[in-house]
Design a protein around this motif. Structure first.
Motif, short mmCIF file in Angstrom:
data_model
loop_
_atom_site.label_atom_id
_atom_site.label_comp_id
_atom_site.label_asym_id
_atom_site.label_seq_id
_atom_site.Cartn_x
_atom_site.Cartn_y
_atom_site.Cartn_z
N ALA A 1 0.83 -1.21 0.00
CA ALA A 1 0.00 0.00 0.00
C ALA A 1 0.86 1.25 0.00
N VAL A 2 1.92 1.25 0.80
CA VAL A 2 2.84 2.39 0.83
C VAL A 2 3.48 2.60 -0.54
N ARG A 3 3.89 1.49 -1.17
CA ARG A 3 4.53 1.58 -2.49
C ARG A 3 3.58 2.20 -3.52
N LEU A 4 2.34 1.71 -3.55
CA LEU A 4 1.37 2.21 -4.51
C LEU A 4 1.03 3.68 -4.25
N ALA A 5 0.86 4.03 -2.98
CA ALA A 5 0.53 5.42 -2.65
C ALA A 5 1.65 6.36 -3.05
N ALA A 6 2.89 5.92 -2.87
CA ALA A 6 4.03 6.75 -3.25
C ALA A 6 4.09 6.94 -4.77
N LEU A 7 3.76 5.89 -5.52
CA LEU A 7 3.80 5.97 -6.98
C LEU A 7 2.82 7.00 -7.52
N CYS A 8 1.66 7.09 -6.88
CA CYS A 8 0.66 8.04 -7.38
C CYS A 8 0.62 9.33 -6.55
N ASP A 9 1.65 9.53 -5.71
CA ASP A 9 1.81 10.77 -4.96
C ASP A 9 0.59 11.08 -4.09
N SER A 10 0.01 10.03 -3.51
CA SER A 10 -1.12 10.21 -2.59
C SER A 10 -0.56 10.29 -1.17
N LEU A 11 -0.19 11.50 -0.75
CA LEU A 11 0.55 11.66 0.49
C LEU A 11 -0.27 11.30 1.72
N ASP A 12 -1.60 11.56 1.68
CA ASP A 12 -2.41 11.26 2.85
C ASP A 12 -2.51 9.75 3.08
#
Length: 472
Positions: A164-175
């Motif tokens: 989940a952290v990896r995917l969120a970082a890829l799409c720049d979803s900081l929250d």
């Protein structure tokens, strides 16, 4: 774009939409803001969902309304939250809404808010089958991973949170990245990956600051408690426990009672019974349905009188009632507390049984970091008494040692464990030498010495030796 602006735009779009679309937009606005907002900021989403449901009264709008109403009420500490959330799950199951991403997220939110993390697992196949954007997949996977870890499946939860952290970082979803990283830090600590836990905590703090996340900031101290505990940093752990108790951190995970009981236990065993009692005063026991509810009353009684055989037996018996997945880690922790307590008192057989029970619980959950700490206590029990001392008591000290240290007037008598420590110190041993003789830790010696000096009314080791000489 900030989460507040994204939420405002979604609510604005809901104004001109048909009722069902308006309800869905209200939920998406809630999702956009839920990782940064306080509970009072949820009310506009609830009002929009209520209006949409009133206009059409379909199962879909009712599910969204019940999820928002239940979540907002629960975060605000209102009593009607669980009823709404139960209704949301019932509607989801009755209507087979598993192919709708918004409604899957509603049901998953309801299950976690109800503190039923084991139910998150049933949503994993649905999420896998859905056609989701990377940010939506990251958000849902973070929730499932947190649920798995919370329910005692730390290995699986850690892997899901990392993804989940990896995917969120890829799409720049900081929250989403901030929230998932903070949960991952706690999971890392329990798993024994201490350097990773520290790194993830620093990352979560920075990410939370970048998006202004009140939600993540609220539970970060709870994650630091876990890391300090897993590190064996006792002083930091106590200080952080004081912080989380003072700020009521852990409410959303049902841990606020556990944190308070832990801190009270620390004070009780350190010879500060009044402070322990003050921490528990005016705090009611939760119902049995609460995580840990079946053991908390017995744990309270033991804290108030930890040297009583009756309270110890009652707490040991209550352990058998911690059977739910969410209670796995707590069951291991209480067994550990009791086992260590028996060990300090020289009851090695009971200590070994309970410490083995704790180690099995932590091993089952994948809590390798906590297991390593329990094994230290088990190893202390595994040594044999020094040569020539067999049969002279559980740790090679004359069983009549307590007679050499009668209590001062008006003070309680020494326990067996305290008498053994007092005899070793009066023999002129250092704390480390006494610990080696008695097969306990140096910290245990220091702990008992404080109680010994207080009970006997002596100020130092010289006066302790003189007391024995006078009675010997």
């Amino acid at each position: 774009m900030s989460t507040e602006i994204a939420a405002e735009r979604l609510l604005s779009a809901a104004d001109g939409a048909d009722p069902e679309r308006a309800a869905r937009l209200a939920f998406r606005a809630f999702v956009a803001l839920s990782r940064t907002a306080d509970s009072h900021q949820m009310l506009p989403f609830l009002a929009r969902a209520r209006k949409a449901h009133g206009a059409i009264r379909s199962p879909r709008t009712e599910l969204i309304y019940c999820t928002l109403a239940g979540t907002a009420a629960t975060r605000a500490g209102l009593p009607d939250g669980p009823e709404h959330l139960d209704s949301a799950l019932r509607i989801f199951d009755q209507n087979a809404f598993g192919d709708d991403p918004v409604l899957v997220e509603c049901a998953l939110t309801a299950a976690l808010t109800l503190m039923r993390p084991h139910e998150a697992r049933r949503f994993a196949p649905l999420v896998d089958a859905l056609d989701l954007t990377p940010v939506d997949r990251a958000r849902l996977l973070a929730m499932i991973g947190a649920g798995d870890a919370w329910a005692g499946h730390l290995v699986r939860g850690q892997a899901e949170l990392r993804e989940a952290v990896r995917l969120a970082a890829l799409c720049d979803s900081l929250d989403v990245q901030a929230e998932a990283t903070s949960w991952l830090a706690k999971c890392d600590a329990l798993r024994g990956d201490l350097d990773e836990a520290a790194d993830h905590l620093d990352q979560a703090r920075g990410l939370a600051a970048r998006v202004g996340s009140a939600w993540v900031a609220r539970h970060l101290p709870e994650c630091t408690v876990a890391l300090a505990f897993a590190r064996g940093d006792h002083d930091a752990w106590v200080g952080l426990l004081e912080l989380v108790v003072a700020t009521d951190a852990g409410v959303t995970a049902g841990l606020q009672h556990e944190h308070r009981w832990e801190l009270a236990t620390h004070h009780a065993l350190a010879g500060r019974p009044r402070l322990a009692a003050t921490l528990l005063a005016d705090v009611a026991d939760p119902p049995d349905s609460w995580p840990g509810g079946p053991v908390l009353p017995a744990w309270r009684a033991w804290i108030l009188d930890p040297y009583s055989p009756a309270t110890t037996a009652a707490l040991t018996a209550a352990l058998g009632r911690l059977t739910r997945p969410i209670e796995q880690l707590l069951a291991a922790r209480v067994a550990w507390l009791l086992g260590a307590h028996h060990g300090r008192s020289g009851r090695r057989g009971e200590a070994a049984r309970l410490l083995e029970q704790a180690s099995a619980g932590y091993a089952r959950a994948g809590a390798a970091g906590l297991l390593a700490l329990v094994l230290k206590d088990l190893r202390l029990l595994g040594g044999q008494p020094p040569a020539g001392t067999q049969g002279a008591g559980p740790v090679g000290v004359d069983p009549s040692a307590a007679a050499a240290f009668p209590g001062a007037a008006g003070r309680p008598a020494l326990t067996d464990a305290e008498a053994r420590v007092a005899a070793a110190i009066a023999d002129g041993l250092s704390n480390r030498e006494a610990a080696q003789r008695l097969f306990v830790s140096v910290k245990t010696i220091e702990f008992h010495l404080g109680n010994i000096f207080r009970k006997l009314g002596v100020r130092n080791r010289t006066e302790l030796a003189a007391r024995r000489a006078r009675t010997g």
